[in-house]
Design an enzyme around this catalytic site. Sequence first.
Site, PDB file in Angstrom:
ATOM      1  N   CYS A 192      25.035 -49.755   2.221  1.00 27.19           N
ATOM      2  CA  CYS A 192      24.133 -47.946   3.588  1.00 27.19           C
ATOM      3  C   CYS A 192      23.729 -48.834   4.815  1.00 27.19           C
ATOM      4  CB  CYS A 192      22.593 -48.836   3.028  1.00 27.19           C
ATOM      5  SG  CYS A 192      22.653 -48.336   0.561  1.00 27.19           S
ATOM      6  N   HIS A 237      16.992 -45.386   7.533  1.00 24.87           N
ATOM      7  CA  HIS A 237      17.648 -45.095   6.248  1.00 24.87           C
ATOM      8  C   HIS A 237      16.477 -45.083   4.808  1.00 24.87           C
ATOM      9  CE1 HIS A 237      20.173 -46.833   2.560  1.00 24.87           C
ATOM     10  NE2 HIS A 237      19.502 -46.950   2.180  1.00 24.87           N
ATOM     11  N   ASN A 268      18.273 -41.230  -1.689  1.00 24.86           N
ATOM     12  CA  ASN A 268      18.968 -42.898  -1.003  1.00 24.86           C
ATOM     13  C   ASN A 268      20.450 -42.221  -0.629  1.00 24.86           C
ATOM     14  OD1 ASN A 268      20.528 -45.008   0.184  1.00 24.86           O
ATOM     15  ND2 ASN A 268      18.937 -46.577  -1.145  1.00 24.86           N
TER      16      ASN A 268
END
Length: 323
Positions: free
Chosen positions: A114, A250, A280
């Site tokens: 990520c 994020h 996500n």
Amino acid sequence: MSLKAVLRGCGAYLPEKVLTNDELSKRVDTSDEWIRERTGIRARHIAAEGELTSDLAVGAAEAALKDAGLTAKDIDLIIVATTTPDLTFPSTAAIVQAKLDAGEGAAFDIQAVCTGFVYALSTAEKFLTSGQHKRALVIGAETFSRILDWEDRATCVLFGDGAGAFVMEAQPAEEAGDRGLMASYLRCDGRMVDLLYVDGGVSATKTTGHVRMQGNKVFREAVTRISDAMVKVCAEADTPVTDIDWFVPHQANERIIQGVVKKLDLRPDQVVSTISGQGNTSAASIPLAYCAGVADGRIKKGDLVLFEAMGGGLTWGAALMRV
């Protein structure tokens, strides 16, 4: 001649298929209310059968090039941040280069889960400011749905597919003025690899594997490490965190984002959040959120934008940019 890495254009791509929480609740023991209360997510996009990470990346890249007023032939560096490459090799960046017909510039992938887009952005800045390359496509692209265990409600409800891209350009400092990537901060603590990982791989199991996560432990690490990275990157740029115009995080979990906002005394209306409709998207989440902020008119040329992320590794980092 002193050079700066300046954002020239951005682009986003999301697969057509949308998977809502209600639809997901028919496949696994969960509910819309359970997911929204814990994550802020109500839906996510899922790549179609045969739609590859490189296809998503190309869609985002083409949009970014159009926004920048350039063609693929103007690009001499492609960096793709991804955890879900098309193939073990060659790199997804090489495949993207071919699909764009971009010529023979450098192309490679970065794997920091990520945090990948922050790592890729920082890496591109080094290539550009050294004078080695002129223009870079920095892409975050994921088909995370391909590595999910759809019977594990702790993970399958979190992730979605998508891609976002930046066109970064080396410009003389006097021409760029105060625009450009001002600072970046990258970290990893491999001792915490078991908090978030995939239980398969070429060397270990000869399989793709599925995402495994100790969610509570990841959550506990996230707010502290992300906040620390944001403070340090701003200190490196000699800029107080409170001076930023926009916080583009994020998109991991709405509660994590809110925790960071509270810890650093930011305003909720400074946050660009896309987690509700996208989930996500790992390395794609930062450029997707940034593009959303530009598209709706919030983020404007000259604004000061702070990016952050944390992912498997554990990796984490932040970047500060005057756009």
